[in-house]
Design a protein around this motif. Structure first.
Motif, PDB file in Angstrom:
ATOM      1  N   PRO A  20       0.970  -0.890  -0.023  1.00  0.00           N
ATOM      2  CA  PRO A  20       0.045   0.545  -0.298  1.00  0.00           C
ATOM      3  C   PRO A  20       1.099   1.038   0.157  1.00  0.00           C
ATOM      4  O   PRO A  20       0.648   2.171  -0.852  1.00  0.00           O
TER       5      PRO A  20
ATOM      6  N   THR B 231       2.577   1.999  -3.445  1.00  0.00           N
ATOM      7  CA  THR B 231       0.886   2.273  -4.253  1.00  0.00           C
ATOM      8  C   THR B 231       1.081   3.712  -4.346  1.00  0.00           C
ATOM      9  O   THR B 231       0.793   4.602  -5.519  1.00  0.00           O
TER      10      THR B 231
ATOM     11  N   ALA C 179       1.922   6.444  -6.835  1.00  0.00           N
ATOM     12  CA  ALA C 179       0.394   7.334  -7.841  1.00  0.00           C
ATOM     13  C   ALA C 179       0.731   8.411  -7.692  1.00  0.00           C
ATOM     14  O   ALA C 179       0.521   9.281  -8.539  1.00  0.00           O
TER      15      ALA C 179
ATOM     16  N   THR D   1       3.330   9.490 -10.853  1.00  0.00           N
ATOM     17  CA  THR D   1       2.496   8.887 -11.974  1.00  0.00           C
ATOM     18  C   THR D   1       1.051   9.703 -12.563  1.00  0.00           C
ATOM     19  O   THR D   1       0.645   9.688 -13.600  1.00  0.00           O
TER      20      THR D   1
ATOM     21  N   ASP E  43      -1.357   8.898 -10.641  1.00  0.00           N
ATOM     22  CA  ASP E  43      -3.193   8.117 -10.865  1.00  0.00           C
ATOM     23  C   ASP E  43      -4.122   8.220  -9.684  1.00  0.00           C
ATOM     24  O   ASP E  43      -3.751   7.823  -8.449  1.00  0.00           O
ATOM     25  N   ARG E  44      -5.219   8.888  -9.872  1.00  0.00           N
ATOM     26  CA  ARG E  44      -6.073   9.838  -8.685  1.00  0.00           C
ATOM     27  C   ARG E  44      -6.415   7.977  -7.884  1.00  0.00           C
ATOM     28  O   ARG E  44      -6.683   8.866  -6.730  1.00  0.00           O
ATOM     29  N   ALA E  45      -7.002   7.737  -8.741  1.00  0.00           N
ATOM     30  CA  ALA E  45      -7.557   6.827  -8.227  1.00  0.00           C
ATOM     31  C   ALA E  45      -6.925   6.077  -7.616  1.00  0.00           C
ATOM     32  O   ALA E  45      -7.502   5.369  -6.326  1.00  0.00           O
ATOM     33  N   ALA E  46      -5.914   5.132  -7.818  1.00  0.00           N
ATOM     34  CA  ALA E  46      -4.867   4.300  -7.020  1.00  0.00           C
ATOM     35  C   ALA E  46      -4.295   5.353  -6.464  1.00  0.00           C
ATOM     36  O   ALA E  46      -4.588   4.471  -4.960  1.00  0.00           O
ATOM     37  N   PHE E  47      -3.965   6.373  -5.940  1.00  0.00           N
ATOM     38  CA  PHE E  47      -4.037   7.029  -4.468  1.00  0.00           C
ATOM     39  C   PHE E  47      -4.510   6.782  -3.991  1.00  0.00           C
ATOM     40  O   PHE E  47      -4.757   6.476  -2.795  1.00  0.00           O
TER      41      PHE E  47
ATOM     42  N   SER F 221      -7.320   4.710  -3.907  1.00  0.00           N
ATOM     43  CA  SER F 221      -7.422   2.921  -3.161  1.00  0.00           C
ATOM     44  C   SER F 221      -5.929   2.822  -2.052  1.00  0.00           C
ATOM     45  O   SER F 221      -6.129   1.232  -1.736  1.00  0.00           O
ATOM     46  N   ALA F 222      -5.162   3.206  -2.214  1.00  0.00           N
ATOM     47  CA  ALA F 222      -4.304   3.169  -1.698  1.00  0.00           C
ATOM     48  C   ALA F 222      -4.833   2.806   0.393  1.00  0.00           C
ATOM     49  O   ALA F 222      -4.271   2.629   1.633  1.00  0.00           O
TER      50      ALA F 222
ATOM     51  N   GLN G 119      -4.168  -1.835   3.174  1.00  0.00           N
ATOM     52  CA  GLN G 119      -4.064  -0.213   3.221  1.00  0.00           C
ATOM     53  C   GLN G 119      -3.766   0.211   4.490  1.00  0.00           C
ATOM     54  O   GLN G 119      -4.198  -0.023   5.028  1.00  0.00           O
TER      55      GLN G 119
END
Length: 108
Positions: free
Chosen positions: A8, A11, A15, A18, A20-24, A26-27, A100
């Motif tokens: 996590p 991630t 995130a 790169t 990547d808001r969604a991956a951020f 999701s962590a 997470q």
């Protein structure tokens, strides 16, 4: 220097680097918290706002340089921060629950 991070935490940093808001998001657990130098942001809506204005939104990049793990679920990561906001070294203390992040505290 190559530093191995728990998934996590990896991630979170990947995130951000790169953008990547969604991956951020999701962590973090849905009720996750970020303590940014004493300012608390709690839950995905607040974390998303913090991310948009102070992290990915300022094109932050991290270079992780070290990690210590004082307990199995607590990890302190040292990283160099660059981008359009804060620049310099910081420490990130992560508390994990399963796969997470429940809390991330940012300090000098």
């Amino acid at each position: 220097m190559s530093v191995t991070l728990p998934p996590p935490i990896q991630t979170f940093f990947a995130a951000t680097n790169t953008e990547d808001r969604a991956a951020f998001l999701s962590a973090f657990t849905p009720d996750g918290t970020i303590d940014d130098w004493g300012r608390d942001f709690h839950g995905h809506d607040a974390l998303g706002h913090w991310n948009d204005t102070e992290n990915i939104g300022t094109h932050t990049r991290f270079e992780v340089t070290a990690i210590t793990s004082p307990t199995p679920n607590t990890h302190v990561v040292t990283a160099m921060v660059t981008g359009g906001g804060f620049n310099g070294p910081s420490h990130f203390t992560f508390t994990l629950a399963g796969s997470q992040i429940t809390r991330m505290t940012i300090t000098a």
